[in-house]
Write an enzyme that holds these catalytic residues in place. Structure first.
Site, PDB file in Angstrom:
ATOM      1  N   GLU A  95      10.593 -14.573  13.293  1.00  7.04           N
ATOM      2  CA  GLU A  95      11.750 -14.914  12.451  1.00  7.04           C
ATOM      3  C   GLU A  95      12.625 -13.707  12.171  1.00  7.04           C
ATOM      4  O   GLU A  95      12.116 -12.603  12.006  1.00  7.04           O
ATOM      5  CB  GLU A  95      11.252 -15.388  11.082  1.00  7.04           C
ATOM      6  CG  GLU A  95      10.890 -16.829  11.008  1.00  7.04           C
ATOM      7  CD  GLU A  95      10.461 -17.214   9.597  1.00  7.04           C
ATOM      8  OE1 GLU A  95      11.048 -16.729   8.613  1.00  7.04           O
ATOM      9  OE2 GLU A  95       9.514 -18.003   9.498  1.00  7.04           O
ATOM     10  N   CYS A 119      -1.789  -9.456   2.441  1.00  2.47           N
ATOM     11  CA  CYS A 119      -1.257  -9.661   1.085  1.00  2.47           C
ATOM     12  C   CYS A 119      -1.416 -11.143   0.724  1.00  2.47           C
ATOM     13  O   CYS A 119      -1.089 -12.029   1.518  1.00  2.47           O
ATOM     14  CB  CYS A 119       0.211  -9.240   0.999  1.00  2.47           C
ATOM     15  SG  CYS A 119       0.439  -7.476   1.312  1.00  2.47           S
ATOM     16  N   CYS A 122       1.571 -13.829   0.914  1.00  2.40           N
ATOM     17  CA  CYS A 122       2.482 -13.740   2.055  1.00  2.40           C
ATOM     18  C   CYS A 122       2.068 -14.674   3.189  1.00  2.40           C
ATOM     19  O   CYS A 122       0.908 -14.690   3.612  1.00  2.40           O
ATOM     20  CB  CYS A 122       2.531 -12.300   2.549  1.00  2.40           C
ATOM     21  SG  CYS A 122       3.604 -12.083   3.980  1.00  2.40           S
ATOM     22  N   GLU A 163       3.844  -5.267   9.366  1.00  3.25           N
ATOM     23  CA  GLU A 163       3.881  -4.015   8.623  1.00  3.25           C
ATOM     24  C   GLU A 163       4.425  -2.940   9.570  1.00  3.25           C
ATOM     25  O   GLU A 163       3.754  -2.536  10.515  1.00  3.25           O
ATOM     26  CB  GLU A 163       2.453  -3.670   8.151  1.00  3.25           C
ATOM     27  CG  GLU A 163       2.263  -2.268   7.628  1.00  3.25           C
ATOM     28  CD  GLU A 163       3.281  -1.840   6.557  1.00  3.25           C
ATOM     29  OE1 GLU A 163       3.542  -2.605   5.618  1.00  3.25           O
ATOM     30  OE2 GLU A 163       3.809  -0.721   6.685  1.00  3.25           O
ATOM     31  N   SER A 194      10.372  -1.257   4.969  1.00  4.01           N
ATOM     32  CA  SER A 194       9.556  -1.705   3.841  1.00  4.01           C
ATOM     33  C   SER A 194       8.084  -1.628   4.223  1.00  4.01           C
ATOM     34  O   SER A 194       7.673  -2.127   5.267  1.00  4.01           O
ATOM     35  CB  SER A 194       9.939  -3.145   3.493  1.00  4.01           C
ATOM     36  OG  SER A 194       9.151  -3.626   2.434  1.00  4.01           O
ATOM     37  N   ASN A 293       7.840 -16.211  -3.945  1.00  2.00           N
ATOM     38  CA  ASN A 293       8.171 -17.430  -3.242  1.00  2.00           C
ATOM     39  C   ASN A 293       6.860 -18.150  -2.947  1.00  2.00           C
ATOM     40  O   ASN A 293       6.096 -17.673  -2.113  1.00  2.00           O
ATOM     41  CB  ASN A 293       8.829 -17.017  -1.913  1.00  2.00           C
ATOM     42  CG  ASN A 293      10.093 -17.757  -1.646  1.00  2.00           C
ATOM     43  OD1 ASN A 293      10.206 -18.935  -1.974  1.00  2.00           O
ATOM     44  ND2 ASN A 293      11.031 -17.073  -1.050  1.00  2.00           N
ATOM     45  N   CYS A 336       9.188 -16.026   3.500  1.00  2.00           N
ATOM     46  CA  CYS A 336       9.192 -15.367   4.810  1.00  2.00           C
ATOM     47  C   CYS A 336       8.015 -15.872   5.632  1.00  2.00           C
ATOM     48  O   CYS A 336       6.918 -16.009   5.140  1.00  2.00           O
ATOM     49  CB  CYS A 336       9.026 -13.861   4.648  1.00  2.00           C
ATOM     50  SG  CYS A 336      10.027 -13.177   3.355  1.00  2.00           S
TER      51      CYS A 336
END
Ligand code: SAH
Length: 348
Positions: A95, A119, A122, A163, A194, A293, A336
């Site tokens: 994505e 995580c 996520c 990552e 990030s 989210n 995401c």
């Protein structure tokens, strides 16, 4: 990947020059080819019309020009955010997102297929890591969006699936190519990496001399809470992560962004705001608050509006620079990684 051919889109100009010199080509050819790939965003060697035909043929025999396939795009009726699903040469999908801001267009790209950081909130990490992306596959997310929309891209955030510091060499190569003056020439100040906090990666990036912005996914002000959300916190304690961030700032002069996803009842009370203010105080950086989210595979709940506001207010009163991340493309926005998941579920 198709057979033994080399991935020309991941090569630096210097590498290309070296290889063309070996073939006995004239020196300026490498620059022409590099510009076709990275500035004119050519989809094939055929298009490179200022190269002799036999050179074009030779190139297509020896090199692959990796190009992603646009599988799907969802466009927000609210703010024009575009969420893309791209197919890779080996059939995996990733994505990417185009967000339109007043200050310019920003593309959020993936750095890996899946992720192994684990995580808890996520969606990208639910099935673990599939593989690293090549520099060409990172680049072509931006090139593909530019080809599709014709819009200029001024900002890049490496905040999609994966990552980036777990795919370090490709990341650095990607940054050098996307900011190359003979390519899209995106300013390194407008590139944000990030990370969930991989200490050796942060330290290495600080020495790389790239001058990109670093965003740290903090999500908790202490190790106890952080470990419940982010397994990587067991490996790298916050003290070491913050020290690495300090080094990053000292070496690069770039202020850090601290990302903090607010999860109801987990990290969003005022005691945490206080601890966070304490942690960030006297550091050069600002906090980005993101109401989490929710994903259907986990039962984390988004903090309420009031809790988010109070959290923000507390930080502000204590001299911390803070913004609530505006939710882009709310109408097309799963968290995401969810567009990819729903695509794969449909296929299977
Ligand atoms: N691996 C990198 C970059 C990818 S994630 C990192 O950890 O920073 C980009 C950001 O989105 C991270 O801050 C991540 O923690 C956050 N994120 C992931 N899933 C989320 C969700 N469901 N809700 C809110 N933020 C999320």
């Amino acid at each position: 990947m198709t057979g033994e051919k080399r991935d020309i889109k991941s090569m630096t100009l210097e590498e290309l020059e070296g290889q063309l010199a070996e073939k006995g080509c004239r020196a300026f050819r490498a620059g022409q080819i590099f510009q076709w790939i990275h500035e004119k965003l050519a989809g094939s060697f055929e298009e490179m019309t200022n190269l002799p035909k036999d050179l074009r043929e030779r190139l297509s025999q020896e090199y692959d020009l990796i190009t992603l396939k646009q599988e799907d795009v969802k466009v927000s009726g609210i703010d024009g955010t575009r969420k893309y699903l791209f197919g890779l040469p080996d059939g995996h999908v990733i994505e990417s997102v185009l967000m339109k801001y007043k200050h310019g267009n920003s593309v959020c790209i993936s750095s890996q297929v899946g992720c192994r950081m684990g995580c808890r909130f996520c969606a990208s990490t639910l099935d673990g890591l599939e593989r690293n992306l090549r520099p060409a596959e990172m680049l072509d997310q931006i090139y593909g969006i530019r080809r599709d929309t014709g819009e200029r891209v001024s900002h890049v955030v490496i905040m999609g699936s994966g990552e980036p510091l777990d795919n370090y060499d490709s990341l650095v190569r990607f940054i050098r190519l996307i900011s190359h003056e003979k390519g899209l020439n995106i300013s390194r100040r407008n590139i944000t990496v990030s990370t969930c906090g991989i200490v050796p990666g942060i330290e290495k990036l600080a020495e790389e001399g790239l001058g990109v912005t670093l965003a740290l996914s903090l999500h908790a002000p202490d190790d106890r809470v952080r470990r419940t959300l982010m397994p990587v916190a067991n490996r790298y304690p916050l003290e070491d992560v913050m020290r690495a961030c300090e080094t990053y700032f000292k070496k690069t002069g770039r202020r850090l962004t601290f990302e903090y996803s607010l999860v109801k009842g987990v990290n969003d009370n005022l005691a945490e705001a206080r601890a966070l203010a304490q942690l960030i105080k006297n550091r050069q950086g600002h906090v980005n608050l993101i109401p989490v989210n929710p994903i259907k595979e986990r039962d984390y709940v988004q903090s309420g509006r009031k809790a988010v506001e109070e959290f923000k207010l507390y930080l502000e009163k204590n001299g911390i620079n803070v913004t609530i991340r505006r939710e882009m493309g709310r109408d097309i926005n799963g968290a995401c990684g969810q567009l990819r998941r729903s695509f794969m579920e449909q296929k299977s």
